[in-house]
Write an enzyme that holds these catalytic residues in place. Structure first.
Site, PDB file in Angstrom:
ATOM      1  N   ASN A  96       0.833  -1.197   0.000  1.00 41.08           N
ATOM      2  CA  ASN A  96       0.000   0.000   0.000  1.00 41.08           C
ATOM      3  C   ASN A  96       0.877   1.260   0.000  1.00 41.08           C
ATOM      4  O   ASN A  96       2.025   1.233  -0.436  1.00 41.08           O
ATOM      5  CB  ASN A  96      -0.999  -0.009   1.163  1.00 41.08           C
ATOM      6  CG  ASN A  96      -2.353   0.554   0.760  1.00 41.08           C
ATOM      7  OD1 ASN A  96      -2.429   1.616   0.158  1.00 41.08           O
ATOM      8  ND2 ASN A  96      -3.400  -0.172   1.071  1.00 41.08           N
ATOM      9  N   ARG A  97       0.345   2.379   0.497  1.00 37.09           N
ATOM     10  CA  ARG A  97       0.955   3.691   0.270  1.00 37.09           C
ATOM     11  C   ARG A  97       1.698   4.230   1.482  1.00 37.09           C
ATOM     12  O   ARG A  97       1.312   3.977   2.624  1.00 37.09           O
ATOM     13  CB  ARG A  97      -0.132   4.685  -0.153  1.00 37.09           C
ATOM     14  CG  ARG A  97      -0.789   4.333  -1.482  1.00 37.09           C
ATOM     15  CD  ARG A  97      -2.061   5.151  -1.713  1.00 37.09           C
ATOM     16  NE  ARG A  97      -2.644   4.879  -3.021  1.00 37.09           N
ATOM     17  CZ  ARG A  97      -3.467   3.866  -3.272  1.00 37.09           C
ATOM     18  NH1 ARG A  97      -3.817   3.031  -2.306  1.00 37.09           N
ATOM     19  NH2 ARG A  97      -3.957   3.688  -4.499  1.00 37.09           N
ATOM     20  N   HIS A 122       3.503   0.043  -2.754  1.00 36.93           N
ATOM     21  CA  HIS A 122       3.841  -1.367  -2.993  1.00 36.93           C
ATOM     22  C   HIS A 122       5.336  -1.639  -3.114  1.00 36.93           C
ATOM     23  O   HIS A 122       5.773  -2.432  -3.956  1.00 36.93           O
ATOM     24  CB  HIS A 122       3.096  -1.874  -4.219  1.00 36.93           C
ATOM     25  CG  HIS A 122       1.610  -1.954  -4.058  1.00 36.93           C
ATOM     26  ND1 HIS A 122       1.011  -2.017  -2.821  1.00 36.93           N
ATOM     27  CD2 HIS A 122       0.595  -1.969  -4.975  1.00 36.93           C
ATOM     28  CE1 HIS A 122      -0.311  -2.069  -2.984  1.00 36.93           C
ATOM     29  NE2 HIS A 122      -0.582  -2.043  -4.267  1.00 36.93           N
ATOM     30  N   HIS A 195      -1.329  -9.617  -3.606  1.00 38.47           N
ATOM     31  CA  HIS A 195      -2.245  -8.736  -4.331  1.00 38.47           C
ATOM     32  C   HIS A 195      -3.071  -9.510  -5.371  1.00 38.47           C
ATOM     33  O   HIS A 195      -3.292  -9.036  -6.488  1.00 38.47           O
ATOM     34  CB  HIS A 195      -1.451  -7.622  -5.008  1.00 38.47           C
ATOM     35  CG  HIS A 195      -2.231  -6.364  -5.276  1.00 38.47           C
ATOM     36  ND1 HIS A 195      -3.220  -6.300  -6.228  1.00 38.47           N
ATOM     37  CD2 HIS A 195      -2.167  -5.127  -4.723  1.00 38.47           C
ATOM     38  CE1 HIS A 195      -3.712  -5.073  -6.274  1.00 38.47           C
ATOM     39  NE2 HIS A 195      -3.093  -4.336  -5.351  1.00 38.47           N
ATOM     40  N   TYR A 197      -6.140 -10.873  -7.418  1.00 35.60           N
ATOM     41  CA  TYR A 197      -7.494 -10.451  -7.781  1.00 35.60           C
ATOM     42  C   TYR A 197      -8.348 -11.712  -7.896  1.00 35.60           C
ATOM     43  O   TYR A 197      -8.043 -12.605  -8.691  1.00 35.60           O
ATOM     44  CB  TYR A 197      -7.505  -9.765  -9.135  1.00 35.60           C
ATOM     45  CG  TYR A 197      -6.912  -8.385  -9.234  1.00 35.60           C
ATOM     46  CD1 TYR A 197      -7.715  -7.282  -9.525  1.00 35.60           C
ATOM     47  CD2 TYR A 197      -5.538  -8.178  -9.103  1.00 35.60           C
ATOM     48  CE1 TYR A 197      -7.163  -6.018  -9.672  1.00 35.60           C
ATOM     49  CE2 TYR A 197      -4.978  -6.918  -9.240  1.00 35.60           C
ATOM     50  CZ  TYR A 197      -5.796  -5.844  -9.526  1.00 35.60           C
ATOM     51  OH  TYR A 197      -5.254  -4.592  -9.675  1.00 35.60           O
ATOM     52  N   GLU A 332      -6.396  -7.557   0.371  1.00 38.35           N
ATOM     53  CA  GLU A 332      -4.981  -7.446   0.708  1.00 38.35           C
ATOM     54  C   GLU A 332      -4.849  -7.302   2.227  1.00 38.35           C
ATOM     55  O   GLU A 332      -5.027  -6.221   2.773  1.00 38.35           O
ATOM     56  CB  GLU A 332      -4.370  -6.232   0.008  1.00 38.35           C
ATOM     57  CG  GLU A 332      -4.573  -6.189  -1.500  1.00 38.35           C
ATOM     58  CD  GLU A 332      -4.386  -4.782  -2.038  1.00 38.35           C
ATOM     59  OE1 GLU A 332      -3.347  -4.157  -1.728  1.00 38.35           O
ATOM     60  OE2 GLU A 332      -5.289  -4.295  -2.751  1.00 38.35           O
TER      61      GLU A 332
END
Length: 367
Positions: A96-97, A122, A195, A197, A332
């Site tokens: 993440n950020r 990431h 991550h 999907y 996540e």
């Protein structure tokens, strides 16, 4: 009367469990990359590559017994090397950020790469998703793949040499277990995740009809750059309330909600109601047409639900299906985004002598 189950007929003999290794391709520098296929005795199959630790494929049955893929993935190694929207890799050092790519640790400021709208995301420009990991296959009824990578001090400007081990295990009960472990020789920050999907329809339709439960009573509001404000906000009365089973599409387009606008849909971290670090049920996803169910268990304090808001159909999967907007969802599991800059968030600091440990389980079934 015997309580033992009847002996199955010959045609019902379960498939052999184990792990197979094949060459997936070569990197531009000539190094071989391998694909590992894990199967259990029910016939469930998971494919993982040691380039980036990508989950290339997960095959499970629908309620009629038909196998389909339930994770998004691209056809070749070259497609992964070219870059994807993180279709199932190991994310690190920090998932993440991190705001503006900056954090201060023990009085020293670190400037990381800014690779997403003025922020770090990431793990940087060349994160763990772009590394070739050493792979050790473990055969047996619960086949496993142990991946190891040593991130040198200063890589992506993170402090400390970080020794990382990630193990994928395909369990007898149709669960894919991911165990993360790391140690460091200097204080650093760590927040790893996967991550993947998911699309439990078997790539037949988007995920708006998937019904979701998230065992969380709070979420993290973000600013327009999707950096947490620091508030832990109640989900009650918001489009972020998934305490009861709710279709993804029920409120995802409620643009009267600032947070939905900020994330272009769901791209937020939920804070689990159970604050312990024991392995507990965090979320359940149900696809009513196929009957597939996925339960997600984790030791992490939160989960980022991302609903593929930026897929646009330009990428085509292994099945020849264009991946359009909201064709998948990510769960996540992680510590909170931008944690190094929020003292009120659970810490992501790892010190020498400590061991980072995290476990997440994705268990598949039908109803």
């Amino acid at each position: 009367m015997s309580l033992l189950p009847p002996t199955p007929p010959a045609e019902a003999t379960p498939p052999k469990a184990g792990i197979q290794k094949t060459v997936f391709g070569q990197l531009p520098d000539g190094r071989d990359v391998h694909l590992f296929t894990l199967r259990n005795r029910t016939g469930m199959e998971v494919q993982i590559t040691n380039y980036g630790g990508y989950i290339v494929s997960v095959m499970t049955t629908d309620r009629t017994g038909k196998y389909d893929p339930v994770t998004l993935g691209v056809p070749t190694l070259a497609d992964y090397v070219k870059g994807t929207p993180s279709f199932g890799p190991i994310i690190g050092r920090f998932g993440n950020r991190i705001a503006k790519g900056k954090f201060t640790l023990n009085g020293q400021e670190y400037q990381l790469a800014v690779n997403s709208g003025g922020n770090h995301i990431h793990g940087g420009r060349v994160g763990f998703d772009k590394k070739l990991w050493a792979a050790t296959p473990v055969d047996g009824t619960e086949p496993a793949l142990k991946l190891q990578y040593t991130s040198p001090d200063g890589e992506e400007n993170y402090p400390g040499t970080l020794a990382v081990e990630v193990t994928y295990t395909l369990q007898k009960d149709n669960a894919l277990r991911i165990d993360y472990r790391a140690t460091t020789d200097k204080p650093t920050v760590v927040n790893m995740t996967n991550h993947a999907y998911f699309n439990l329809s078997g790539m037949k339709r988007d995920v708006l009809g998937h019904e979701v439960v998230i065992n969380a009573d709070k979420f993290l509001p973000t600013d327009k750059a999707q950096i947490p404000t620091g508030e832990l906000r109640s989900v009650a009365g918001t489009p972020f309330d998934f305490r009861q089973s709710t279709p993804i599409g029920a409120r995802i387009n409620d643009t009267t909600d600032v947070q939905i606008r900020n994330g272009f849909g769901y791209d937020h971290c939920w804070v689990f109601t159970d604050p312990s670090n024991k392995l507990r049920l965090g979320a359940v996803v149900y696809e009513p047409v196929s009957g597939r169910v996925m339960e997600m268990y984790t030791t992490e304090p939160g989960v980022q639900l991302y609903t593929a808001n930026h897929l646009n159909g330009k990428l085509q999967g292994k099945e020849g299906v264009p991946y359009t907007r909201r064709f998948g969802l990510c769960l996540e599991t992680q510590h909170f985004p931008d944690s190094p800059n929020h003292p009120n968030f659970p810490t992501t600091t790892l010190n020498p002598g400590e061991t980072y440990r995290s476990t997440t389980v994705y268990k598949f079934g039908t109803r």
